[in-house]
Design a protein around this motif. Structure first.
Motif, PDB file in Angstrom:
ATOM      1  N   PRO A 549      36.142  29.381  51.600  1.00 44.64           N
ATOM      2  CA  PRO A 549      35.541  30.721  51.603  1.00 44.64           C
ATOM      3  C   PRO A 549      36.286  31.718  52.490  1.00 44.64           C
ATOM      4  O   PRO A 549      36.031  32.924  52.410  1.00 44.64           O
ATOM      5  N   ASP A 550      37.214  31.225  53.324  1.00 43.39           N
ATOM      6  CA  ASP A 550      37.959  32.118  54.221  1.00 43.39           C
ATOM      7  C   ASP A 550      39.220  32.694  53.585  1.00 43.39           C
ATOM      8  O   ASP A 550      39.953  33.431  54.249  1.00 43.39           O
ATOM      9  N   TRP A 551      39.506  32.383  52.327  1.00 40.84           N
ATOM     10  CA  TRP A 551      40.815  32.686  51.762  1.00 40.84           C
ATOM     11  C   TRP A 551      41.163  34.180  51.806  1.00 40.84           C
ATOM     12  O   TRP A 551      42.329  34.544  51.989  1.00 40.84           O
ATOM     13  N   LYS A 552      40.175  35.035  51.689  1.00 44.32           N
ATOM     14  CA  LYS A 552      40.455  36.472  51.693  1.00 44.32           C
ATOM     15  C   LYS A 552      40.923  36.963  53.065  1.00 44.32           C
ATOM     16  O   LYS A 552      41.606  37.986  53.165  1.00 44.32           O
ATOM     17  N   GLN A 553      40.554  36.234  54.114  1.00 43.35           N
ATOM     18  CA  GLN A 553      40.932  36.639  55.471  1.00 43.35           C
ATOM     19  C   GLN A 553      42.248  36.008  55.926  1.00 43.35           C
ATOM     20  O   GLN A 553      42.860  36.472  56.889  1.00 43.35           O
ATOM     21  N   ILE A 554      42.669  34.961  55.252  1.00 47.10           N
ATOM     22  CA  ILE A 554      43.838  34.210  55.705  1.00 47.10           C
ATOM     23  C   ILE A 554      45.137  34.966  55.461  1.00 47.10           C
ATOM     24  O   ILE A 554      46.026  35.003  56.321  1.00 47.10           O
ATOM     25  N   THR A 555      45.267  35.565  54.292  1.00 47.80           N
ATOM     26  CA  THR A 555      46.522  36.245  53.944  1.00 47.80           C
ATOM     27  C   THR A 555      46.279  37.701  53.564  1.00 47.80           C
ATOM     28  O   THR A 555      45.202  38.066  53.100  1.00 47.80           O
ATOM     29  N   GLU A 556      47.318  38.502  53.730  1.00 51.01           N
ATOM     30  CA  GLU A 556      47.262  39.902  53.314  1.00 51.01           C
ATOM     31  C   GLU A 556      47.703  40.046  51.867  1.00 51.01           C
ATOM     32  O   GLU A 556      47.514  41.099  51.262  1.00 51.01           O
ATOM     33  N   TRP A 557      48.341  39.027  51.336  1.00 52.18           N
ATOM     34  CA  TRP A 557      48.837  39.090  49.971  1.00 52.18           C
ATOM     35  C   TRP A 557      47.859  38.385  49.018  1.00 52.18           C
ATOM     36  O   TRP A 557      47.005  37.605  49.438  1.00 52.18           O
ATOM     37  N   THR A 558      48.012  38.689  47.737  1.00 52.05           N
ATOM     38  CA  THR A 558      47.156  38.085  46.716  1.00 52.05           C
ATOM     39  C   THR A 558      47.614  36.669  46.439  1.00 52.05           C
ATOM     40  O   THR A 558      48.796  36.442  46.172  1.00 52.05           O
ATOM     41  N   PRO A 559      46.713  35.683  46.514  1.00 58.98           N
ATOM     42  CA  PRO A 559      47.102  34.299  46.253  1.00 58.98           C
ATOM     43  C   PRO A 559      47.665  34.140  44.845  1.00 58.98           C
ATOM     44  O   PRO A 559      47.260  34.843  43.907  1.00 58.98           O
ATOM     45  N   SER A 560      48.600  33.209  44.700  1.00 62.25           N
ATOM     46  CA  SER A 560      49.261  33.025  43.406  1.00 62.25           C
ATOM     47  C   SER A 560      48.286  32.594  42.314  1.00 62.25           C
ATOM     48  O   SER A 560      48.538  32.850  41.134  1.00 62.25           O
ATOM     49  N   ASP A 561      47.173  31.953  42.698  1.00 68.01           N
ATOM     50  CA  ASP A 561      46.173  31.586  41.692  1.00 68.01           C
ATOM     51  C   ASP A 561      45.703  32.815  40.914  1.00 68.01           C
ATOM     52  O   ASP A 561      45.383  32.736  39.727  1.00 68.01           O
ATOM     53  N   ILE A 562      45.656  33.963  41.620  1.00 70.82           N
ATOM     54  CA  ILE A 562      45.177  35.204  41.011  1.00 70.82           C
ATOM     55  C   ILE A 562      46.340  36.030  40.465  1.00 70.82           C
ATOM     56  O   ILE A 562      46.297  36.493  39.317  1.00 70.82           O
ATOM     57  N   SER A 563      47.394  36.204  41.261  1.00 65.17           N
ATOM     58  CA  SER A 563      48.503  37.070  40.841  1.00 65.17           C
ATOM     59  C   SER A 563      49.208  36.561  39.592  1.00 65.17           C
ATOM     60  O   SER A 563      49.672  37.348  38.759  1.00 65.17           O
ATOM     61  N   ILE A 564      49.276  35.257  39.443  1.00 61.03           N
ATOM     62  CA  ILE A 564      50.017  34.679  38.323  1.00 61.03           C
ATOM     63  C   ILE A 564      49.354  34.967  36.985  1.00 61.03           C
ATOM     64  O   ILE A 564      50.009  34.946  35.930  1.00 61.03           O
ATOM     65  N   ARG A 565      48.060  35.288  36.998  1.00 60.83           N
ATOM     66  CA  ARG A 565      47.320  35.428  35.748  1.00 60.83           C
ATOM     67  C   ARG A 565      47.867  36.550  34.879  1.00 60.83           C
ATOM     68  O   ARG A 565      47.878  36.445  33.651  1.00 60.83           O
ATOM     69  N   ASN A 566      48.288  37.636  35.495  1.00 59.33           N
ATOM     70  CA  ASN A 566      48.832  38.734  34.698  1.00 59.33           C
ATOM     71  C   ASN A 566      50.358  38.776  34.734  1.00 59.33           C
ATOM     72  O   ASN A 566      50.975  39.769  34.339  1.00 59.33           O
ATOM     73  N   GLU A 567      50.968  37.681  35.224  1.00 59.37           N
ATOM     74  CA  GLU A 567      52.428  37.563  35.193  1.00 59.37           C
ATOM     75  C   GLU A 567      52.879  36.616  34.102  1.00 59.37           C
ATOM     76  O   GLU A 567      53.933  36.795  33.505  1.00 59.37           O
TER      77      GLU A 567
END
Length: 638
Positions: A549-567
Motif C-alpha cells: 500500500p506504500d507504493w505511491k510514496q516510494i517513488t516519484e516515477w510511475t511504476p512499470s506495471d502501470i506505465s507499460i500498459r500504454n507502451e
C-alpha cells in the motif's frame, strides 16, 4: 509419620464440629482452614506461573527461530528457565500437599465413623462397595473438578495461556483423579475433595487480586509471538491425516540427512515447485558448462523435473523437503550462496541460517515489471542481492531501500533468461496466418478480475465481428471458482467454436504465442506475450493488484506495471467498452508499427537480452568464488 498430622486434623474437625454440630460442615471448615494455611504456597505458585507466562514470548520466539530443531530448543529452553528462575516442578507441590492431606484425613474419617455418632454412617460409605446413594459423591466430585477446570482456563494465569491440548490434558487428569478418588474412598473424603476443588477457585481469585497477572505480563507481545509461531506450525501441517501414511516421508528424511552429510556446499538453489526451474534454468546450464561447481537443488515438489534432469547430470544433487523440514534445513543452511525466487525471506517461515551467518542469499526475479506495486513491503529486504531484470527494477529496489531504511544490497543487471528462451522458441515456431484475428483473453484470478467484473460485456462486444476468441482462465481461478466458470461456459455453450473457445488445459502455451492480441487485466503474462511476440495487449483497467500500500510514496516515477500498459498496448475502462472492436482492429492492422514500438520498450527494460542465463551464471559463480577466497584468506590468517 502421618500420626501427628492426623491428630492435628482431627482436632480441627472436632473443634469445627463442636461449633456447628455437623461433621459435613466441620469437613468444609477444615478444608477452608487448610486453604488459608496454605495460602503462602498458593501465592508462591502464582508467582511461578506468572514467571512462566512472562517467559512464553521468548519461548515462542525460540521455537520459531529453531523450528524443528528439538535438541537446540530444549537446550535454549533450559537456559531460559534458569535465567528467569522458573521451576517447572513447582506446579506439582500443591498436588503433593493434597496427597499428604488425603492420607492423613483417612484416619480422621475412620475415627469419626468408628465413634458411632448419629449422622456419621453416610460419611463412611464407599461408593465402590456400598453403591446406592453414596454414588452421589462420585457425581459431585466429578462436577466440582469440571467446574474447577473451566474456571482455571479463565482465571489461572498459566493455564489460560496453555494450548487447547494442554488444557484438556490438565483438566482431563483432574476430572479422572476426582472420579477415581470419589469412587474408592469414603464419602467423607470425597466431600473434602469436592470442597477443595471449589475453594481452589476462590483461592485463585484471591491470588489474582494480591498478585495481578496483568501487572507483570506483556500480553500484547505474548499474543504477537504466539500468533507468529502458530502461523508457522499451521503452514507446515502435513496434508495427511494422522492415520494416513505420507508416501514421501522416508524419502524426505533420507534427503534431509544426505544434505547435511555433505560438507563444503558452495551453491544451493531452492525451488517451491517444478514450475520454478524455468527461472533458474539458464544460470544452472551456464554453470554446468563453464565451471566444475556442484549444484545442490532443494525442492518442495516430490515430482519436480529436477530429479529427472539430475539422472543425466551428476553435478546436480536434488533433495525433496516438505515445508516443515525445509524450515529446519534453511535455519541450519551451511552453504556459501543460496539462490531462490521465494519472497519475504526471514519475514515469515523461511529464515536465514543461524548456523552460517555468512551465507549469501540471492533473489532470482520471476517477473519483469516493478518492485513496488506487486511486491510486499519486505519481499527483498533480507536478501543480500537481487538479480534485476533491468534498470527499472534496480531503480525501484534502491528507492524501496531508502524509503524503509533497509541496508543496500547487490543489484546486478542480469536480464531475463526465461524471456530469452521464449523469444528463441517463438522465432523457431511456424507462424500461422489466421483467417480470423485470434484474440486471447487471459486474466488474473485476483479480486475484480475480468471474469468477475466484465467478461459478459466484453464477449458481447467482441462476438460477431469476425474474430476468434479464446478465454484462458488462470489455473488458480479454476481451482477456486470452478462453479463460476462452469456457469460462464454454459451461458456461451451455443456459441460456434469458430468464434469462441474456452481453454482449461494448461499443458501447452501455443494459444498464447499464436494470438494476435492479448486481452488481460493486471496479469504479468502481458510483458511475456508482447516482449516475445512483439504484438500488443489490450488492458482492461480492473481494480489493480496492490501488495504494498506504500507504493505511491516510494517513488516519484510511475511504476512499470502501470506505465507499460500504454507502451505495449492500450487500456480500456471495463465500464465503458465503446470502440473496443475498432481499437482491436487498429492493433491487428498495424503489426509493424506495434512491433517496432514494443521492441524499443523491450530494449530499454530488459538488460543483456539474449544472454540473461549467461550473465546470471557468471554473477553467481563470482559470488561463490569470492566466498571461497575469503575462507582461504581466513585459513591463511590463522
Amino acid at each position: 509419620m502421618l500420626q501427628p498430622l492426623t491428630n492435628l486434623f482431627l482436632a480441627i474437625v472436632d473443634w469445627a464440629h463442636g461449633l456447628t454440630g455437623s461433621y459435613w460442615v466441620a469437613i468444609f471448615v477444615f478444608t477452608l482452614v487448610s486453604k488459608v494455611v496454605l495460602m503462602p504456597l498458593s501465592l508462591w505458585c502464582q508467582k511461578n506461573s506468572i514467571v512462566m507466562v512472562q517467559v512464553m514470548p521468548d519461548l515462542f520466539h525460540l521455537k520459531e527461530k529453531y523450528f524443528g530443531d528439538k535438541e537446540t530448543i530444549g537446550e535454549m529452553q533450559s537456559e531460559l528457565y534458569k535465567k528467569h528462575h522458573y521451576h517447572p516442578l513447582l506446579s506439582l507441590i500443591p498436588l503433593a500437599v493434597q496427597i499428604f492431606i488425603l492420607f492423613a484425613l483417612v484416619d480422621v474419617i475412620h475415627s469419626i465413623t468408628d465413634s458411632g455418632a448419629a449422622g456419621t454412617e453416610f460419611l463412611g460409605l464407599v461408593p465402590a462397595t456400598n453403591g446406592g446413594a453414596s454414588l452421589i459423591m462420585v457425581v459431585a466430585a466429578t462436577l466440582s473438578a469440571i467446574a474447577m477446570g473451566f474456571a482455571s482456563n479463565v482465571i489461572n494465569p498459566l493455564q489460560r495461556e496453555q494450548s487447547t491440548v494442554e488444557k484438556n490434558t490438565t483438566n482431563g487428569m483432574s476430572i479422572a483423579l476426582s472420579l477415581f478418588l470419589a469412587f474408592y474412598v469414603a464419602c467423607g473424603m470425597a466431600f473434602y475433595w469436592v470442597c477443595s476443588n471449589l475453594l481452589s477457585i476462590v483461592v485463585q481469585v484471591i491470588c489474582n487480586i494480591i498478585i495481578p497477572p496483568a501487572k507483570y505480563i506483556d500480553y500484547e507481545r505474548l499474543e504477537e509471538t504466539r500468533s507468529s509461531y502458530e502461523a508457522m506450525v499451521n503452514a507446515t501441517k502435513s496434508e495427511h491425516k494422522w492415520w494416513q501414511r505420507d508416501p514421501h516421508a522416508g524419502r524426505e528424511r533420507a534427503d534431509y540427512k544426505r544434505f547435511f552429510k555433505i560438507d563444503n556446499k558452495h551453491l544451493v538453489f531452492y525451488s517451491e515447485g517444478s514450475g520454478f526451474y524455468k527461472y533458474f534454468r539458464g544460470a544452472i546450464e551456464w554453470l554446468l558448462s563453464h565451471s566444475d561447481i556442484r549444484i545442490h537443488y532443494v525442492t518442495s515438489d516430490p515430482n519436480d523435473q529436477i530429479f529427472d534432469l539430475a539422472k543425466s547430470e551428476p553435478r546436480i544433487l536434488p533433495y525433496y523437503l516438505g515445508q516443515r523440514r525445509l524450515i529446519t534445513l534453511m535455519m541450519k543452511m551451511d552453504a556459501d550462496v543460496v539462490v531462490t525466487s521465494l519472497g519475504d525471506l526471514d519475514n515469515f517461515y523461511i529464515k536465514r541460517s543461524y548456523v552460517n551467518k555468512d551465507t549469501e542469499y540471492l533473489y532470482m526475479c520471476h517477473h519483469m515489471t516493478s518492485m513496488t506495486v506487486t511486491s510486499t513491503r519486505g519481499e527483498y529486504a533480507n536478501y543480500d542481492g537481487v538479480l534485476c531484470v533491468g534498470p527499472h527494477q534496480q531503480k525501484d529496489a534502491r528507492a524501496v531501500e531508502k524509503f524503509y531504511g533497509t541496508r543496500e544490497k547487490k543489484l546486478p543487471l542480469i536480464g531475463y533468461d526465461l524471456l530469452d528462451r521464449e523469444i528463441a522458441d517463438y522465432a523457431a515456431m511456424e507462424k500461422i496466418v489466421h483467417e480470423r484475428p485470434e484474440i486471447l483473453i487471459a486474466p488474473t484470478w485476483n479480486y475484480d478480475n475480468i471474469l468477475d467484473s466484465c467478461i459478459n460485456d466484453l464477449l458481447d462486444k467482441l462476438l460477431g465481428h469476425g474474430h476468434h476468441i479464446t478465454v484462458r482462465p488462470h489455473p488458480e481461478y479454476i481451482k477456486r471458482y470452478k462453479s463460476k466458470l462452469d456457469a460462464l461456459m454454459e451461458r456461451y455453450a451455443s456459441t460456434p467454436a469458430e468464434e469462441l473457445t474456452f481453454e482449461c488445459d494448461f499443458s501447452g502455451h501455443s494459444s498464447i504465442l499464436e494470438a494476435d492480441i492479448l486481452i488481460t487485466d493486471w496479469s504479468s503474462i502481458s510483458a511475456e506475450f508482447s516482449f516475445t511476440t512483439l504484438k500488443p495487449c489490450l488492458f482492461v483497467d480492473t481494480t489493480m493488484k496492490e501488495l504494498n500500500p506504500d507504493w505511491k510514496q516510494i517513488t516519484e516515477w510511475t511504476p512499470s506495471d502501470i506505465s507499460i500498459r500504454n507502451e505495449i498496448g492500450r487500456s480500456v475502462d471495463p465500464k465503458n467498452l465503446t470502440g473496443l472492436c475498432e481499437t482491436i482492429d487498429d492493433m491487428v492492422n498495424n503489426p509493424q508499427t506495434w512491433a517496432s514500438q514494443i521492441e524499443e520498450i523491450r530494449g530499454s527494460m530488459i538488460s543483456n537480452l539474449g544472454h540473461g542465463g549467461e550473465v546470471a551464471g557468471k554473477f553467481i559463480l563470482d559470488e561463490v568464488l569470492a566466498h571461497q577466497k575469503a575462507k582461504q584468506g581466513d585459513a591463511n590468517a590463522n
